[in-house]
Write a protein that holds these residues in place. Sequence first.
Motif, PDB file in Angstrom:
ATOM      1  N   ARG A  74      -3.953   3.283  -0.892  1.00  0.00           N
ATOM      2  CA  ARG A  74      -5.255   3.290  -0.228  1.00  0.00           C
ATOM      3  C   ARG A  74      -6.012   1.991  -0.528  1.00  0.00           C
ATOM      4  NH1 ARG A  74     -10.076   7.559  -1.437  1.00  0.00           N
ATOM      5  NH2 ARG A  74      -9.922   6.468  -3.441  1.00  0.00           N
ATOM      6  N   MET A  75      -5.782   1.435  -1.690  1.00  0.00           N
ATOM      7  CA  MET A  75      -6.394   0.158  -2.044  1.00  0.00           C
ATOM      8  C   MET A  75      -5.742  -0.990  -1.281  1.00  0.00           C
ATOM      9  SD  MET A  75      -6.527  -1.687  -5.821  1.00  0.00           S
ATOM     10  CE  MET A  75      -4.732  -1.660  -6.011  1.00  0.00           C
ATOM     11  N   THR A  76      -4.441  -0.930  -1.082  1.00  0.00           N
ATOM     12  CA  THR A  76      -3.708  -2.078  -0.543  1.00  0.00           C
ATOM     13  C   THR A  76      -3.396  -1.985   0.946  1.00  0.00           C
ATOM     14  OG1 THR A  76      -1.605  -1.043  -1.175  1.00  0.00           O
ATOM     15  CG2 THR A  76      -2.617  -2.551  -2.765  1.00  0.00           C
ATOM     16  N   HIS A  77      -3.256  -0.764   1.491  1.00  0.00           N
ATOM     17  CA  HIS A  77      -2.759  -0.612   2.863  1.00  0.00           C
ATOM     18  C   HIS A  77      -3.655   0.240   3.760  1.00  0.00           C
ATOM     19  CE1 HIS A  77       0.929  -1.994   0.869  1.00  0.00           C
ATOM     20  NE2 HIS A  77       1.432  -2.241   2.069  1.00  0.00           N
ATOM     21  N   ALA A  78      -4.891   0.462   3.379  1.00  0.00           N
ATOM     22  CA  ALA A  78      -5.769   1.333   4.178  1.00  0.00           C
ATOM     23  C   ALA A  78      -5.849   0.849   5.626  1.00  0.00           C
ATOM     24  CB  ALA A  78      -7.167   1.368   3.566  1.00  0.00           C
ATOM     25  N   GLY A  79      -5.651   1.794   6.561  1.00  0.00           N
ATOM     26  CA  GLY A  79      -5.784   1.487   7.980  1.00  0.00           C
ATOM     27  C   GLY A  79      -4.646   0.704   8.593  1.00  0.00           C
ATOM     28  N   ARG A  80      -3.483   0.614   7.904  1.00  0.00           N
ATOM     29  CA  ARG A  80      -2.406  -0.227   8.428  1.00  0.00           C
ATOM     30  C   ARG A  80      -1.114   0.518   8.742  1.00  0.00           C
ATOM     31  NH1 ARG A  80      -2.982  -4.277   4.266  1.00  0.00           N
ATOM     32  NH2 ARG A  80      -0.717  -4.226   4.013  1.00  0.00           N
ATOM     33  N   VAL A  81      -1.001   1.784   8.381  1.00  0.00           N
ATOM     34  CA  VAL A  81       0.263   2.508   8.564  1.00  0.00           C
ATOM     35  C   VAL A  81       0.277   3.170   9.936  1.00  0.00           C
ATOM     36  CG1 VAL A  81       1.773   4.291   7.665  1.00  0.00           C
ATOM     37  CG2 VAL A  81       0.412   2.902   6.080  1.00  0.00           C
ATOM     38  N   LYS A  82       1.309   2.898  10.723  1.00  0.00           N
ATOM     39  CA  LYS A  82       1.395   3.466  12.071  1.00  0.00           C
ATOM     40  C   LYS A  82       1.949   4.886  12.052  1.00  0.00           C
ATOM     41  CE  LYS A  82       1.225   3.626  16.535  1.00  0.00           C
ATOM     42  NZ  LYS A  82       2.026   2.745  17.400  1.00  0.00           N
ATOM     43  N   CYS A  83       2.941   5.138  11.217  1.00  0.00           N
ATOM     44  CA  CYS A  83       3.578   6.465  11.197  1.00  0.00           C
ATOM     45  C   CYS A  83       3.840   6.896   9.762  1.00  0.00           C
ATOM     46  CB  CYS A  83       4.889   6.438  11.982  1.00  0.00           C
ATOM     47  SG  CYS A  83       5.836   7.987  11.909  1.00  0.00           S
ATOM     48  N   ILE A  84       3.342   8.072   9.407  1.00  0.00           N
ATOM     49  CA  ILE A  84       3.673   8.698   8.131  1.00  0.00           C
ATOM     50  C   ILE A  84       4.500   9.939   8.441  1.00  0.00           C
ATOM     51  CG2 ILE A  84       2.789   9.803   6.042  1.00  0.00           C
ATOM     52  CD1 ILE A  84       0.212   8.220   6.376  1.00  0.00           C
ATOM     53  N   TYR A  85       5.688  10.004   7.886  1.00  0.00           N
ATOM     54  CA  TYR A  85       6.503  11.219   7.995  1.00  0.00           C
ATOM     55  C   TYR A  85       6.732  11.749   6.590  1.00  0.00           C
ATOM     56  CZ  TYR A  85      10.378  14.422   8.231  1.00  0.00           C
ATOM     57  OH  TYR A  85      11.154  15.547   8.077  1.00  0.00           O
ATOM     58  N   VAL A 109       5.997   2.164   8.443  1.00  0.00           N
ATOM     59  CA  VAL A 109       6.301   3.594   8.316  1.00  0.00           C
ATOM     60  C   VAL A 109       6.261   3.973   6.840  1.00  0.00           C
ATOM     61  CG1 VAL A 109       8.024   5.396   8.743  1.00  0.00           C
ATOM     62  CG2 VAL A 109       7.739   3.521  10.388  1.00  0.00           C
ATOM     63  N   LEU A 110       5.615   5.102   6.533  1.00  0.00           N
ATOM     64  CA  LEU A 110       5.486   5.577   5.152  1.00  0.00           C
ATOM     65  C   LEU A 110       6.053   6.976   5.019  1.00  0.00           C
ATOM     66  CD1 LEU A 110       4.229   5.717   2.235  1.00  0.00           C
ATOM     67  CD2 LEU A 110       2.095   6.450   3.345  1.00  0.00           C
ATOM     68  N   ASP A 111       6.762   7.219   3.925  1.00  0.00           N
ATOM     69  CA  ASP A 111       7.213   8.568   3.551  1.00  0.00           C
ATOM     70  C   ASP A 111       6.922   8.716   2.065  1.00  0.00           C
ATOM     71  OD1 ASP A 111       8.518  10.908   2.862  1.00  0.00           O
ATOM     72  OD2 ASP A 111      10.321  10.485   4.013  1.00  0.00           O
ATOM     73  N   PHE A 112       5.937   9.582   1.714  1.00  0.00           N
ATOM     74  CA  PHE A 112       5.597   9.708   0.289  1.00  0.00           C
ATOM     75  C   PHE A 112       6.208  10.951  -0.345  1.00  0.00           C
ATOM     76  CE2 PHE A 112       1.866  11.132   2.725  1.00  0.00           C
ATOM     77  CZ  PHE A 112       1.600  12.390   2.203  1.00  0.00           C
ATOM     78  N   ALA A 139      -3.435   3.744  10.695  1.00  0.00           N
ATOM     79  CA  ALA A 139      -4.082   2.838  11.636  1.00  0.00           C
ATOM     80  C   ALA A 139      -4.831   3.659  12.681  1.00  0.00           C
ATOM     81  CB  ALA A 139      -3.028   1.952  12.304  1.00  0.00           C
ATOM     82  N   GLU A 140      -5.684   3.009  13.449  1.00  0.00           N
ATOM     83  CA  GLU A 140      -6.458   3.724  14.465  1.00  0.00           C
ATOM     84  C   GLU A 140      -5.581   4.310  15.556  1.00  0.00           C
ATOM     85  OE1 GLU A 140      -9.762   4.700  14.692  1.00  0.00           O
ATOM     86  OE2 GLU A 140      -9.446   4.239  12.584  1.00  0.00           O
ATOM     87  N   ASP A 141      -4.334   3.850  15.647  1.00  0.00           N
ATOM     88  CA  ASP A 141      -3.389   4.451  16.585  1.00  0.00           C
ATOM     89  C   ASP A 141      -2.205   5.053  15.827  1.00  0.00           C
ATOM     90  OD1 ASP A 141      -2.264   2.097  15.695  1.00  0.00           O
ATOM     91  OD2 ASP A 141      -1.523   1.465  17.657  1.00  0.00           O
ATOM     92  N   GLY A 142      -2.492   5.546  14.600  1.00  0.00           N
ATOM     93  CA  GLY A 142      -1.434   6.071  13.744  1.00  0.00           C
ATOM     94  C   GLY A 142      -1.282   7.571  13.837  1.00  0.00           C
ATOM     95  N   VAL A 143      -0.155   8.067  13.294  1.00  0.00           N
ATOM     96  CA  VAL A 143       0.153   9.495  13.350  1.00  0.00           C
ATOM     97  C   VAL A 143       0.793   9.925  12.037  1.00  0.00           C
ATOM     98  CG1 VAL A 143       2.486   9.188  14.310  1.00  0.00           C
ATOM     99  CG2 VAL A 143       1.231  11.312  14.759  1.00  0.00           C
ATOM    100  N   LEU A 144       0.505  11.171  11.625  1.00  0.00           N
ATOM    101  CA  LEU A 144       1.114  11.774  10.445  1.00  0.00           C
ATOM    102  C   LEU A 144       1.933  12.967  10.901  1.00  0.00           C
ATOM    103  CD1 LEU A 144      -0.541  12.326   7.014  1.00  0.00           C
ATOM    104  CD2 LEU A 144       0.926  14.067   7.972  1.00  0.00           C
ATOM    105  N   LEU A 145       3.222  12.993  10.540  1.00  0.00           N
ATOM    106  CA  LEU A 145       4.165  14.035  10.938  1.00  0.00           C
ATOM    107  C   LEU A 145       4.641  14.761   9.685  1.00  0.00           C
ATOM    108  CD1 LEU A 145       6.236  11.766  13.339  1.00  0.00           C
ATOM    109  CD2 LEU A 145       4.494  13.428  14.025  1.00  0.00           C
ATOM    110  N   ILE A 146       4.585  16.099   9.702  1.00  0.00           N
ATOM    111  CA  ILE A 146       4.920  16.897   8.516  1.00  0.00           C
ATOM    112  C   ILE A 146       5.943  17.963   8.894  1.00  0.00           C
ATOM    113  CG2 ILE A 146       4.023  18.240   6.594  1.00  0.00           C
ATOM    114  CD1 ILE A 146       1.210  17.292   7.370  1.00  0.00           C
TER     115      ILE A 146
END
Length: 592
Positions: A78-89, A412-415, A135-142
């Motif tokens: 959140r400190m380094t990449h806020a608002g930059r991830v397009k897709c989180i799965y 793309v992020l997967d945590f 990102a403002e055009d990003g999505v989170l998939l679970i």
Amino acid sequence: MAGKYDDLTPAQLVELLEKRDRTKKLGLVWERDEIEADQAVDANFVTCRIVPDLSDKPAPWDNLVIEGDNFDALRWLRMTHAGRVKCIYIDPPYNTGNKDWVYNDRYMNRENRFRQSTWLEFLYRRLTLARDLLAEDGVLLISINDDQRAYLELMADEAMPGMRIGSFTWQTRAGTKGDGPYFSQDNEYVIAYGKPTFRFGGSLADQEKYSNPDNDPRGPWTSVALQTNKTRIERENSYFPVQNPRTKHWHPCNPNRVWPFLLRGMKGARGATFEDMFENDLILFSKEGESQKFETREELIEAIQSGLAHPYLKVDLPDLDFWIGKEIGLGTVRKKQFLSDLKEAKKPTSSFIRKLNEPDEDEDRIFVRSGMTGEGTREISRIFGHPAFNYAKPVSLIRELVRQSTGPDDLVLDFFAGSATTAQAVMELNAEDGGRRRFIMVSSTEASEDEPDKNICRDVSAERVRRLNASKDPRYADFAAAFAYLRTYEIAFEDLDYDLTPADAWVALEAMHDLPLTPYDPARPWTLHEGDHVALVLVDSFDNSLLDWLRGRDRQNLFVYAWAPGQIAQHLDGTDVDIRPVRDTLVKRFQN
């Protein structure tokens, strides 16, 4: 100014609070301590340190594998990449109560009546952090199963209000006998939450059907039906005949799908009328010039019954007599649709995920295609030579979800990375379309008292990407993803001045400025990273070579950080350089 509670006694205040706690609300309620949750986010500072021996391929590293509790990793991101991830799965633990994930040792107990609340709170804290990364055009998939879907969706509505898109359904296996009610649960779900401008990729319009036979200056066009999904009963004022001004032939309206327009002078006419569209050369008449004519009612009815009359004419229509003696135009009334007017994909993405070899039967939707659970198991065994990880999702599922959710340059992020299937999905897409998608994989060690040396992140998540990078298998020939291996560390805020190293700061600053990571060189007084659009400098101690480098440089997109900006600034007298404090900048972004 007195508050509205100032006149209440302590007993009345307690009664008011108890009443509030008893009041039901619409949605999901679970046991949580909001104050404790808020404090946990900023309880301490999190830093990430590169582990060179576990990173793969030479720097710079565009991709990240982060070892640590994903709550800590998300706080750092959140400190380094806020608002930059397009897709989180993510494929989180399904809260079975079994010891199928490391946090069960600390949180889960099948007999604990607060088990669901603990699981929900665990995910809620992580989803609220993940939300800030999109990102403002990003999505989170679970991914989730049927048992926990309802709880998860209601909790996610709380964590990401107004962002719910819907859910995908995919078949996990070919079919099994169902226990109890004899109900075979062969499906799982992927729920989707998106930022305001997110759109799935869908399918682009088939441009081959667009042409320009009449040299229309508006460009290529295709012919589309001029009909709605309303019947003449539902929309009576939209059911009427129209006349071709050129041929004077009359054209009947489809009684089951009436016109989307009105005529000039008709009550309620708004927007483009039939006459407007005709004058703008938008109206087309299929079979123009061809017509039929019936002189008597009997002749018309006989033609209708024998199937020789226009298909829109029916015996029971109220305006049947209108058509007697009229030149009835054959064909239908259509409209020009220009390729340049298409702003969205022609086919939206379906919520049903189809099997890989299942044929298309619906021309109006595009389908995500996926293999079943067995595909994930086989892929792990193929890469590692043995089943190194249980319950891995099929690569095809995540690959196609990422395809529908990202462009070629997205992050793309997967945590809950586990076996890093998401990383392989990104690598496959890049190999296929030449894209430069990047990934961040977060995984814990999953060490426990029984297995203190266990390290899923090192030995499975990162190892999978290493093996794919080095594989001689033709299936992975074009796979390449250099990555930095990071490890999270917690630092008390009061100890930052002593424990936050220049190397820690360098990693965070490079990530903040969207630069690939590079090793920090402690032997140099100042470190430089020049990217395509930004130059980053970290000054550890002043050196005259910095002045030489700064002379004549463009100040735009130049960022200089120092531990003691004031001391550095006095050496830069007369140079217009914005020097930012390292510690204060990082803490402010971390606590934002």
